[in-house]
Design a protein around this motif. Structure first.
Motif, mmCIF file in Angstrom:
data_model
loop_
_atom_site.group_PDB
_atom_site.id
_atom_site.type_symbol
_atom_site.label_atom_id
_atom_site.label_comp_id
_atom_site.label_asym_id
_atom_site.label_seq_id
_atom_site.Cartn_x
_atom_site.Cartn_y
_atom_site.Cartn_z
ATOM 1 N N TYR A 174 31.666 -13.135 16.689
ATOM 2 C CA TYR A 174 31.944 -11.985 17.540
ATOM 3 C C TYR A 174 32.262 -10.718 16.759
ATOM 4 O O TYR A 174 32.250 -9.624 17.328
ATOM 5 C CB TYR A 174 33.039 -12.292 18.560
ATOM 6 C CG TYR A 174 34.329 -12.802 17.972
ATOM 7 C CD1 TYR A 174 35.300 -11.940 17.511
ATOM 8 C CD2 TYR A 174 34.562 -14.175 17.892
ATOM 9 C CE1 TYR A 174 36.476 -12.412 16.978
ATOM 10 C CE2 TYR A 174 35.740 -14.662 17.365
ATOM 11 C CZ TYR A 174 36.692 -13.779 16.914
ATOM 12 O OH TYR A 174 37.857 -14.261 16.367
ATOM 13 N N CYS A 207 34.946 -15.580 14.296
ATOM 14 C CA CYS A 207 34.057 -16.500 15.000
ATOM 15 C C CYS A 207 34.852 -17.616 15.673
ATOM 16 O O CYS A 207 36.029 -17.793 15.416
ATOM 17 C CB CYS A 207 33.040 -17.097 14.036
ATOM 18 S SG CYS A 207 33.767 -18.013 12.670
ATOM 19 N N GLN A 208 34.143 -18.366 16.523
ATOM 20 C CA GLN A 208 34.691 -19.545 17.181
ATOM 21 C C GLN A 208 33.632 -20.636 17.161
ATOM 22 O O GLN A 208 32.433 -20.357 17.318
ATOM 23 C CB GLN A 208 35.018 -19.250 18.640
ATOM 24 C CG GLN A 208 36.201 -18.360 18.850
ATOM 25 C CD GLN A 208 36.456 -18.183 20.328
ATOM 26 O OE1 GLN A 208 36.093 -17.170 20.883
ATOM 27 N NE2 GLN A 208 37.074 -19.166 20.959
ATOM 28 N N ASN A 209 34.067 -21.854 16.983
ATOM 29 C CA ASN A 209 33.195 -23.028 17.103
ATOM 30 C C ASN A 209 31.990 -23.016 16.161
ATOM 31 O O ASN A 209 30.910 -23.481 16.526
ATOM 32 C CB ASN A 209 32.728 -23.205 18.549
ATOM 33 C CG ASN A 209 33.884 -23.346 19.504
ATOM 34 O OD1 ASN A 209 34.861 -24.024 19.210
ATOM 35 N ND2 ASN A 209 33.790 -22.691 20.639
ATOM 36 N N ILE A 210 32.180 -22.490 14.968
ATOM 37 C CA ILE A 210 31.154 -22.550 13.926
ATOM 38 C C ILE A 210 31.875 -22.672 12.595
ATOM 39 O O ILE A 210 32.895 -22.016 12.374
ATOM 40 C CB ILE A 210 30.212 -21.329 13.981
ATOM 41 C CG1 ILE A 210 29.025 -21.512 13.037
ATOM 42 C CG2 ILE A 210 30.944 -20.034 13.734
ATOM 43 C CD1 ILE A 210 27.918 -20.488 13.210
ATOM 44 N N CYS A 238 23.772 -15.544 16.958
ATOM 45 C CA CYS A 238 24.868 -16.521 16.914
ATOM 46 C C CYS A 238 26.024 -16.031 17.782
ATOM 47 O O CYS A 238 26.878 -15.270 17.313
ATOM 48 C CB CYS A 238 25.357 -16.702 15.482
ATOM 49 S SG CYS A 238 24.157 -17.359 14.343
ATOM 50 N N GLN A 267 28.621 -17.377 18.601
ATOM 51 C CA GLN A 267 29.926 -17.818 18.099
ATOM 52 C C GLN A 267 30.561 -16.767 17.174
ATOM 53 O O GLN A 267 31.748 -16.777 16.935
ATOM 54 C CB GLN A 267 29.818 -19.128 17.315
ATOM 55 C CG GLN A 267 29.139 -20.250 18.019
ATOM 56 C CD GLN A 267 27.661 -20.335 17.668
ATOM 57 O OE1 GLN A 267 26.968 -19.348 17.576
ATOM 58 N NE2 GLN A 267 27.174 -21.557 17.492
#
Length: 67
Positions: free
Chosen positions: A27, A44-47, A23, A25
């Motif tokens: 990090y 995270c980003q965009n999840i 994944c 998204q």
């Protein structure tokens, strides 16, 4: 933050690591095994938390977003 209810050992942590590697998204993440709540912290980003919980359920780890 997500509170997993069935992470008790490093074996489960390895399963999470494998999943989160897939994944991009996500990090960064960690689980404090010393804490009785076993809180999983995720950067995270965009999840969404729902998507993360669903992915965790696929590897038999049940969690919900903390409010």
């Amino acid at each position: 933050m997500i509170s997993p209810c069935n992470i008790f050992d490093t074996r489960k942590i390895k399963h999470i690591a494998t999943l989160f590697t897939l994944c991009p998204q996500i990090y960064k993440w960690n689980v404090d095994l010393e804490d009785w709540e076993k809180v999983l912290r995720i950067g995270c980003q965009n999840i969404t938390p729902t998507e993360i919980s669903k992915a965790l359920r696929a590897i038999n780890i049940y969690a919900q977003e903390l409010e």
